[in-house]
Scaffold this active site. Structure first.
Site, mmCIF file in Angstrom:
data_model
loop_
_atom_site.group_PDB
_atom_site.id
_atom_site.type_symbol
_atom_site.label_atom_id
_atom_site.label_comp_id
_atom_site.label_asym_id
_atom_site.label_seq_id
_atom_site.Cartn_x
_atom_site.Cartn_y
_atom_site.Cartn_z
ATOM 1 N N LYS A 92 3.383 -14.587 5.585
ATOM 2 C CA LYS A 92 3.797 -15.932 4.193
ATOM 3 C C LYS A 92 5.239 -15.461 4.832
ATOM 4 O O LYS A 92 6.047 -15.366 3.153
ATOM 5 C CB LYS A 92 3.346 -14.800 3.326
ATOM 6 N N ASP A 116 -5.384 -6.707 4.773
ATOM 7 C CA ASP A 116 -7.133 -6.342 4.529
ATOM 8 C C ASP A 116 -7.812 -7.252 3.866
ATOM 9 O O ASP A 116 -9.036 -7.361 4.606
ATOM 10 C CB ASP A 116 -6.474 -5.370 3.744
ATOM 11 N N TYR A 123 0.843 -1.303 0.448
ATOM 12 C CA TYR A 123 -0.118 -0.090 0.120
ATOM 13 C C TYR A 123 1.108 1.596 0.011
ATOM 14 O O TYR A 123 0.645 2.463 -0.022
ATOM 15 C CB TYR A 123 -1.262 0.091 1.454
ATOM 16 N N ASP A 139 -2.143 -17.951 4.927
ATOM 17 C CA ASP A 139 -3.779 -19.077 4.057
ATOM 18 C C ASP A 139 -4.216 -20.051 5.412
ATOM 19 O O ASP A 139 -5.200 -20.123 4.766
ATOM 20 C CB ASP A 139 -3.506 -19.560 2.626
#
Ligand code: NAP
Length: 586
Positions: A226, A304, A159, A280
């Site tokens: 991640k 988000d 972002y 995930d």
């Protein structure tokens, strides 16, 4: 520029003393009405918050509201200026404010007002609590198990907007540099984006999440990442997160490894568990075992996705509250938009703004007022008194207007709610659920770890954290007793004058003392310790660690971070991990 913001004549400003927010009994709090449906929901919520405060403190406390202008209302007052400087100053001045949704003017190069606010006030943490209120329609079988608070980083990650369009001159320049000087390989026409994650940005976010967990008696903080794929951004977020927990909250936190290994699954009183999950898997876990999670700390993009997905689980996208915070300045806000088609119809659900206000009351330390709303709300929904959006999902519901919903909620609060009894009931329920989780961990620790989504990826997942250390000048005999008493095969030797850490193993005793014919009570640790040690950073993958060990005669690695040895991993640890979790861990 004309000035329009008037501080109320009554009331006192909230201030910061040292590191503490000082909230007087008659504080000035800012509000922005917002565009579209903003005025309808703000009007309704101001009445509810005031009534809750009045009821909870019998008139002793009262909020003195200061209107701050942003968006269309500001444009009308400040000659077309949607984001007047005066508003920015007012947010900082009053410290605590709440805002309705704002229209982002289309075209004309406008920054989104919400983004501008976050950037200009450095509101680095986006905080979204998500829990279920009974009666609210949800797609889950047991939505009541969801009760998390997400701390999402607001200033870094993709972002930041560092992007270069495919075919542009800047893209070509960067691509050339990456290919020729950094050895990168990617398709010719690739658009390029850069994702910075800093130690500073990570630590201030995770610090805030842990502080929240401490202040609210939460059980755990989960770092979502991640890191198995992006080691130096996502993986670093995880490492820095653990580092801040260890260095700044060492007395009130333990890691998940410690929970299982040292405490055998029984969470010690007053300790928060710091754990991490791959992003995930976190999505799966929030559907399968949501009760295992409490406070979540995430980077921008993961957070988000995750905050909307979790809010949807409890049917709460329309009523999910939020806040953007810096160290102290906080702007609480409805998370939905301006829904222009419903503007001024007195129709929509005030829930999102209402619960943002509940968060605000909690932030101010006015828990009793916050609880009144939180406890009265589900009673109303269960009775079927709801706005149009819930009415279309609940058979037999009574649809009411926004203002009527506010009236009904105020009446419910005034009717009296036994806060103490409700709190006791909630605490008993929480304690019961906690015991059930503990029993599962005690009975089948490994199965539990796997069932709750733990996947070892880096050496920090397998390392022994509570190391036994000895000093150079101590005798080998002392070190031997330390190994025997603590049932470990090696001890870490504190840095020598040159700052180098060392290691002393049982094998050293066999080869250098017994076989070498030396006396352990007169030989110093420094004489036989191994230096330098084979050290790797915590984000080193299991495979990399195996590779390093294979190429050396050592059977263990020390894990070093910030110049300190924070753990140790042995061949045996790697063997056991692969044996338990299988070899699909990367
Ligand atoms: P939106 O305003 O959130 O509305 C989308 C739909 O969500 C509405 O049509 C309505 O669904 C439902 N909804 C939203 N708020 C509701 C409420 N309080 N009660 C019941 N239902 C509600 O999203 P949008 O239409 O994409 O955006 C409109 C404007 O808002 C844009 O200018 C956008 O830039 C701005 N925006 C501002 C913020 C902010 O200030 N934080 C956030 C997002 C968007 P149904 O039609 O199914 O009834």
């Amino acid at each position: 520029m004309p000035r329009h913001i008037r501080m109320p004549d009554t009331g006192e400003k909230i201030r910061v003393e040292g590191d503490r927010l000082v909230v007087p009994d008659q504080p000035v709090v800012g509000f922005v009405e917002g565009d579209g449906i903003g005025p309808d929901i703000t009007r309704a919520c101001l009445r509810i918050w005031d009534a809750a405060v009045e009821k909870a403190y019998g008139g002793k406390r009262k909020i003195h509201w200061c209107e701050i202008y942003l968006g269309e209302k500001a444009a009308g007052l400040y000659d077309g200026e949607y984001f007047p400087q005066e508003a920015l100053e007012a947010f900082e001045d009053v410290i605590v404010s709440i805002k309705g949704p704002l229209t982002t003017p289309v075209g004309g190069g406008f920054r989104s007002l919400n983004v501008a606010l976050r950037q200009d006030l450095d509101l680095y943490a986006c905080v979204r609590p998500v829990r279920h209120y009974s009666g609210v329609p949800s797609p889950l079988k047991h939505p009541g198990k969801v009760d998390v608070v997400i701390f999402r980083e607001n200033t870094e990650d993709v972002y930041c907007g560092i992007e270069f369009k495919s075919g542009s001159e800047e893209n070509a320049k960067l691509a050339k540099f990456l290919r020729e000087e950094m050895g990168a390989d990617f398709f010719e026409d690739a658009g390029l984006g850069i994702k910075p994650i800093s130690e500073f940005g990570t630590k201030r976010l995770v610090r805030k999440a842990i502080q929240y967990a401490v202040e609210h008696g939460r059980e755990s903080v989960t770092l979502v990442h991640k890191g198995n794929i992006m080691k130096f951004t996502e993986g670093a977020f995880r490492s820095w997160g653990y580092e801040v927990a260890r260095d700044e909250f060492g007395d009130v936190t333990i890691t998940e490894e410690q929970l299982y290994n040292e405490y055998k699954g029984k969470q010690p009183e007053g300790k928060i568990v710091i754990k991490d999950r791959i992003a995930d898997i976190m999505f799966q876990m929030m559907l399968l075992r949501p009760e295992e999670f409490d406070v979540l700390a995430t980077m921008n993009l993961n957070g988000d996705y995750l905050s909307d997905a979790i809010a949807a689980e409890v049917g709460g996208v329309g009523i999910a509250p939020g806040a953007n915070m810096s160290d102290h300045v906080a702007v609480f806000e409805a998370t939905h938009g301006t829904a222009p088609k419903y503007a001024n119809l007195d129709k929509v659900n005030p829930g999102s703004l209402l619960f943002s206000g509940v968060m605000m009351l909690e932030y101010m330390g006015w828990q009793e007022a916050a609880d009144l709303i939180t406890l009265a709300y589900p009673e109303l929904i269960t009775d079927g008194v709801v706005t149009y959006d819930f009415a279309r999902q609940i058979t037999g519901a009574t649809e009411v207007k926004t203002s009527e919903f506010a009236d009904a909620l105020i009446e419910r609060m005034r009717g009296g709610i036994d806060l103490e009894a409700k709190r006791k009931q909630q605490q008993e329920q929480l304690a019961k659920e906690r015991r059930q989780r503990e029993i599962r961990r005690l009975l089948e620790p490994m199965e539990e770890m796997i069932a709750t989504g733990k996947v070892p990826t880096a050496v920090s997942d397998l390392m022994t954290r509570s190391l036994i250390t000895v000093r150079d000048e101590e005798t080998v005999e002392v070190a031997m007793h330390a190994m025997a008493d603590n049932d470990v095969n090696a001890v870490v030797v504190e840095p020598d004058e040159g700052g180098q850490w060392g290691i002393l193993t049982k094998r050293d005793i066999v080869t250098k003392i017994v076989n070498g014919g030396r006396n352990p009570s007169t030989t110093r640790v420094a004489d036989i310790a191994t230096r330098p040690v084979l050290s790797v950073p915590p984000e080193t993958t299991i495979r990399e660690a195996a590779n390093i060990l294979s190429g050396n005669q050592f059977s263990r690695l020390t894990i070093e971070q910030g110049g300190r040895v924070i753990g140790m991993v042995t061949e045996d640890d790697i063997f056991q991990t692969v044996e338990k979790f299988g070899w699909s861990v990367e």
